[in-house]
Design a protein around this motif. Structure first.
Motif, PDB file in Angstrom:
ATOM      1  N   HIS A  44       0.845  -1.202   0.000  1.00 27.63           N
ATOM      2  CA  HIS A  44       0.000   0.000   0.000  1.00 27.63           C
ATOM      3  C   HIS A  44       0.877   1.247   0.000  1.00 27.63           C
ATOM      4  N   THR A  64      -0.514  -2.789  -5.113  1.00 28.07           N
ATOM      5  CA  THR A  64      -1.918  -3.068  -5.412  1.00 28.07           C
ATOM      6  C   THR A  64      -2.869  -2.171  -4.618  1.00 28.07           C
ATOM      7  N   SER A  65      -2.333  -1.175  -3.935  1.00 26.48           N
ATOM      8  CA  SER A  65      -3.161  -0.228  -3.199  1.00 26.48           C
ATOM      9  C   SER A  65      -2.440   1.106  -3.141  1.00 26.48           C
ATOM     10  N   GLU A  67      -2.971   5.494  -2.118  1.00 28.98           N
ATOM     11  CA  GLU A  67      -3.769   6.424  -1.301  1.00 28.98           C
ATOM     12  C   GLU A  67      -3.658   7.836  -1.855  1.00 28.98           C
ATOM     13  N   LEU A 119      -7.092  -3.171  -8.092  1.00 28.08           N
ATOM     14  CA  LEU A 119      -6.283  -2.155  -7.423  1.00 28.08           C
ATOM     15  C   LEU A 119      -7.178  -1.392  -6.460  1.00 28.08           C
ATOM     16  N   GLN A 120      -6.767  -1.293  -5.201  1.00 31.12           N
ATOM     17  CA  GLN A 120      -7.509  -0.480  -4.238  1.00 31.12           C
ATOM     18  C   GLN A 120      -7.069   0.973  -4.361  1.00 31.12           C
ATOM     19  N   LEU A 122      -7.554   4.082  -2.348  1.00 34.77           N
ATOM     20  CA  LEU A 122      -8.007   4.619  -1.066  1.00 34.77           C
ATOM     21  C   LEU A 122      -8.067   6.140  -1.183  1.00 34.77           C
ATOM     22  N   ASP A 185     -14.051   2.863   4.426  1.00 36.93           N
ATOM     23  CA  ASP A 185     -12.898   2.445   5.228  1.00 36.93           C
ATOM     24  C   ASP A 185     -13.290   2.501   6.697  1.00 36.93           C
ATOM     25  N   ARG A 242      -5.584  -2.777   7.602  1.00 37.21           N
ATOM     26  CA  ARG A 242      -4.444  -1.891   7.307  1.00 37.21           C
ATOM     27  C   ARG A 242      -4.135  -1.071   8.551  1.00 37.21           C
ATOM     28  N   HIS A 268      -2.662  -5.161   4.166  1.00 39.77           N
ATOM     29  CA  HIS A 268      -1.981  -4.045   3.510  1.00 39.77           C
ATOM     30  C   HIS A 268      -0.882  -3.516   4.427  1.00 39.77           C
TER      31      HIS A 268
END
Length: 289
Positions: A44, A64-65, A67, A119-120, A122, A185, A242, A268
């Motif tokens: 992340h 894969t994440s 923010e 794919l996250q 955030l 979240d 996470r 994550h």
């Protein structure tokens, strides 16, 4: 010690769909990855927009994440940590949504060619929570062809899964929607409350609120037990976990914490050091095929 109650996921979610959205660990379905780099299911990128090439650097390191902090300013969703960081050309669309749309189309429906893991994205709302979310929803609708969505509690998993963090005032308008292109979240207080993974697929919390250990010396046994209890409780609800504010300075303390996160199956791992986490996960977290 943390010991939340457990519940059964809402039946309408469906076990297969819920696990695909809620846990990369259970969603490692590979189409044909022989010639493609393996994405890192736990990686992340914290405050991803602060890297020289937002999104692109994270994808180059197989994250894969990612923010992104957003502010609603004069009708635009601008990306930055503080108001002083904002510039009109750095929008959520230009830095994230447009590049992801182009990439998914080029890769025939996935962010990483040959892999169906979403794919996250955030999205941390920094101001005017409800108004910012409603504007975000309008923008996300334009990209619905690549997004995961929830319709009356049923989830369809797409190439990109937006998850809304930050200003908690966004929750009420999200819960009122019958069709959403984003998910919420949660926090530790949301565990065991009966809210399904179709709304809260992710539980995030500040490491320092639950743990005093910062990677120096062995992790206290009672804190290790708490860590495993948190993760087990979330996974029982098909929710991912996470922690933010974990040690991130290069050195043995950071690696010690990362090892404990892996051992507890935290989904994550948060970092600003893309290359450092890539090296660590490449060595210690083998991909599932």
């Amino acid at each position: 010690m943390f010991s939340p109650t457990r519940r059964t996921v809402v039946a309408s979610l469906g076990a297969a769909v819920a696990s695909t959205l809620a846990s990369p660990s259970h969603a490692w379905a590979v189409a044909d990855a022989t010639d493609h780099p393996v994405p890192l299911r736990r990686a992340h990128a914290h405050n991803d927009y602060e890297h020289p090439r937002p999104l692109a650097d994270a994808l180059a390191h197989r994250f894969t994440s990612v923010e992104a902090d957003i502010w609603l300013i004069d009708g635009q969703l601008l990306v930055g940590h503080d108001l002083d960081d904002l510039t009109p050309e750095r929008t959520l669309e230009s830095l994230y949504l447009d590049p992801l749309l182009a990439r998914v189309r080029a890769n025939h429906g996935s962010v990483y060619q040959g892999y169906r893991i979403p794919l996250q994205l955030l999205i941390d709302i920094k101001n005017t929570g409800e108004a910012t979310y409603l504007e975000l929803h309008r923008r996300l609708r334009r990209y619905r062809s690549i997004l995961s969505y929830a319709a009356d509690g049923r989830v369809r998993t797409g190439a990109v899964t937006p998850v809304i963090s930050g200003d908690r005032a966004a929750r009420a308008p999200m819960e009122a929607q019958h069709l959403r292109y984003a998910f919420y979240d949660g926090r530790l207080d949301d565990l065991g409350t009966g809210v399904p993974a179709s709304f809260i697929p992710l539980i995030s919390t500040n490491w320092t609120l639950s743990f005093s250990w910062q990677g120096v010396g062995p992790m206290p046994a009672e804190e290790r037990a708490t860590l495993h209890e948190i993760v087990s409780a979330a996974h029982a609800e098909r929710q991912r976990v996470r922690f933010w504010a974990t040690p991130d300075a290069i050195g043995p303390a950071r690696e010690a914490v990362w090892h404990e996160l892996l051992a507890a199956s935290v989904d994550h791992i948060n970092t600003d050091d893309l290359a450092g986490l890539e090296r660590f996960l490449s060595t210690h977290d083998q991909p599932r095929r």
